[in-house]
Design a protein around this motif. Structure first.
Motif: not given
Ligand code: ASP
Ligand code: MG
Length: 487
Positions: A54-57, A60-62, A143-145, A210-212, A224-229
């Motif tokens: 799961v990614s952050a809502v 949230m990361t921004d 964010g993810e936690r 995700g991401f962590i 890295g950004r978008g790291g949940s993938d």
């Molecule tokens: N929350 C992180 C981001 O916004 C990871 C993700 O969403 O994949 O970069």
């Protein structure tokens, strides 16, 4: 008789297919959407073992990045507001998404505990007055936690046994390159197998942030950004999953950006190599390294839309079926880019010139997207993001102008157009078709680059010609809906 019964019991417990499902930030940003996610998992749970990432809502990361910036500047006024906002967003989601009172209380307590920890760390950072890459990663992990446990409770609310784990608890071990950490796959594989398989074996769904990850000293890292993938593919490769489904808010990878091209359509199937090019060139923002872990293991990936569950999405595999093997599959445009041309007679025949230029830029953290050098060696052209342009030119002026290079010319409003498709390899006339099509629309080509893999042909044009050029190529290679129906 006994062994047979035992065997039957085991087969009902362990399903033959395991799907790792990643849910993006837009899929979990409201109570209804979280319930919807639980419904999706439930509908596939009967036939498969499921692991969720799961990614952050959304936002949230921004938000965490923005708050780290204010703290760095010594501005502590926004902290309380940010913390209460984070508490409210997540508590509201819990309130609306979880109907069982006991579970709701537990989820709220979890949100409260994590928000408390967030407040403490922000207070600590303010006192220290600095944000190190290590503390930033710890901060970004919130964010993810906050989001992932809510999904775990929502699954329980829907009658599915589930267990929440941070990436660190799941066993994702990375190097200590905070902000862009890379997984140490051998250790990760061992640990992730050890933590995740017992959970799926007992019929429960592990829900992983995700991401962590964490480095070998146990410090929290982000990948890295978008790291949940990326987390999803790391986990899938570790446990030998059958498929990875990346759920987001688009139907799949597309032939072009639908905002630029009206008849753009979703691609049914693409290869790993093509998807990698498309990810870099922005078809759907995917972490550039997200495909790495599954390429060796050849685990297929599906891009799917939580808001359109009946759509099959795009399948990314090693070898797409014959009907998906087209010469060109997609045309993308990267806007907000700038072109820097450095030149000088002294560059001719001087080994190490390019290395000096790139090294200077790299040391100042300017990422170069595209490079081309004329065979006369008297000039090198580079494309960078517009946001990096000032930094790039200042760096070059300070370090190299007047010595290695004589001139720096800049065009600050260009777009990179990339034509992607593995079918271009070894086919004659593709470049002629591409440049013929743009020339007929009166578009001037400023710079060209093609890797020797021939998977991708990229060129630079004036940004004002962007739409025209993308549409022309989309038409030229028959990628649109109307053309497809005629075939
Ligand atoms: N929350 C992180 C981001 O916004 C990871 C993700 O969403 O994949 O970069
Ligand atoms: Mg995100």
């Amino acid at each position: 008789m006994r062994p047979a019964v035992a065997a039957a019991a085991t087969t009902t417990m362990t399903k033959t297919t395991t799907i790792v499902m990643k849910f993006g930030g837009t899929a979990v940003d409201s109570p209804d959407k979280v319930k919807h996610v639980a419904g999706i998992v439930k509908s596939h749970k009967a036939k498969n073992d499921i692991v969720c990432v799961v990614s952050a809502v959304r936002g949230m990361t921004d938000g965490l990045l923005a708050i780290s910036d204010s703290v760095r500047r010594g501005d502590r006024s926004s902290i309380d507001e940010f913390v209460s906002k984070a508490a409210k967003i997540h508590s509201d989601i819990v309130q609306g998404a979880i109907s069982d009172e006991k579970l709701r209380e537990q989820a709220l307590a979890q949100v409260k505990k994590t928000v408390g920890e967030l407040q403490d760390i922000l207070g600590g950072i303010v006192l220290l007055g600095e944000v190190t890459p290590k503390s930033l990663d710890y901060l970004l992990s919130f964010g993810e936690r906050l989001s992932a446990p809510i999904v775990a409770y929502a699954l329980q609310d829907a009658g599915i046994d589930s267990e929440f784990l941070t990436g660190k608890e799941a066993g994702i071990v990375t190097d200590s390159n905070f902000g862009e950490a890379r997984p140490l796959m051998d250790t990760t594989k061992l640990r992730v197998n050890h933590t995740i398989l017992p959970i799926t074996k007992r019929g429960a769904v592990p829900v992983i942030t995700g991401f962590i990850g964490a480095d070998q000293h146990g410090n929290t890292t982000t990948i890295g950004r978008g790291g949940s993938d990326y987390t999803a593919t790391i986990v899938a490769a570790s446990i030998g999953a059958s498929e990875v489904w990346l759920w987001s808010d688009v139907d799949g990878l597309m032939t072009a950006d639908p905002k630029l091209v009206k008849d753009a359509c979703v691609l049914k199937e693409v290869s790993f190599a093509e998807a990698m090019e498309m990810a870099l060139f922005g078809a759907k923002y995917m972490h550039p390294r997200a495909l790495e872990p599954v390429i060796d293991t050849k685990i297929p990936i599906r891009i799917r839309n939580t808001f359109n569950v009946s759509h099959p999405g795009t399948l990314i595999t090693q070898n797409p079926g014959r009907d998906s093997q087209k010469i060109v599959k997609s045309v993308s445009a990267i806007r907000r880019t700038a072109l820097i041309d450095v030149s000088g007679g002294g560059m001719v025949g001087a080994p190490g010139t390019a290395a000096k230029i790139f090294d200077t830029l790299a040391k100042n953290r300017v990422n170069i997207m595209m490079i081309s050098q004329s065979p006369s060696e008297s000039s090198i052209s580079m494309v960078v993001r517009k946001a990096d342009l000032d930094k790039a030119t200042t760096t070059l002026e300070l370090n190299l102008l007047g010595r290695v290079i004589k001139r720096i010319d800049v065009s600050d409003n260009v777009a990179v157009i990339a034509v992607v498709g593995s079918g271009m390899r070894g086919i004659k006339g593709v470049a002629a078709k591409v440049f013929g099509a743009v020339a007929r629309r009166n578009v001037n080509v400023i710079m060209i680059a093609q890797g020797s893999s021939e998977l991708n042909l990229a060129f630079v044009i004036d940004d004002k010609d962007c739409e025209k050029a993308v549409q022309a190529l989309h038409d030229e290679f028959g990628l649109g809906k109307a053309r497809k129906q005629q075939q």
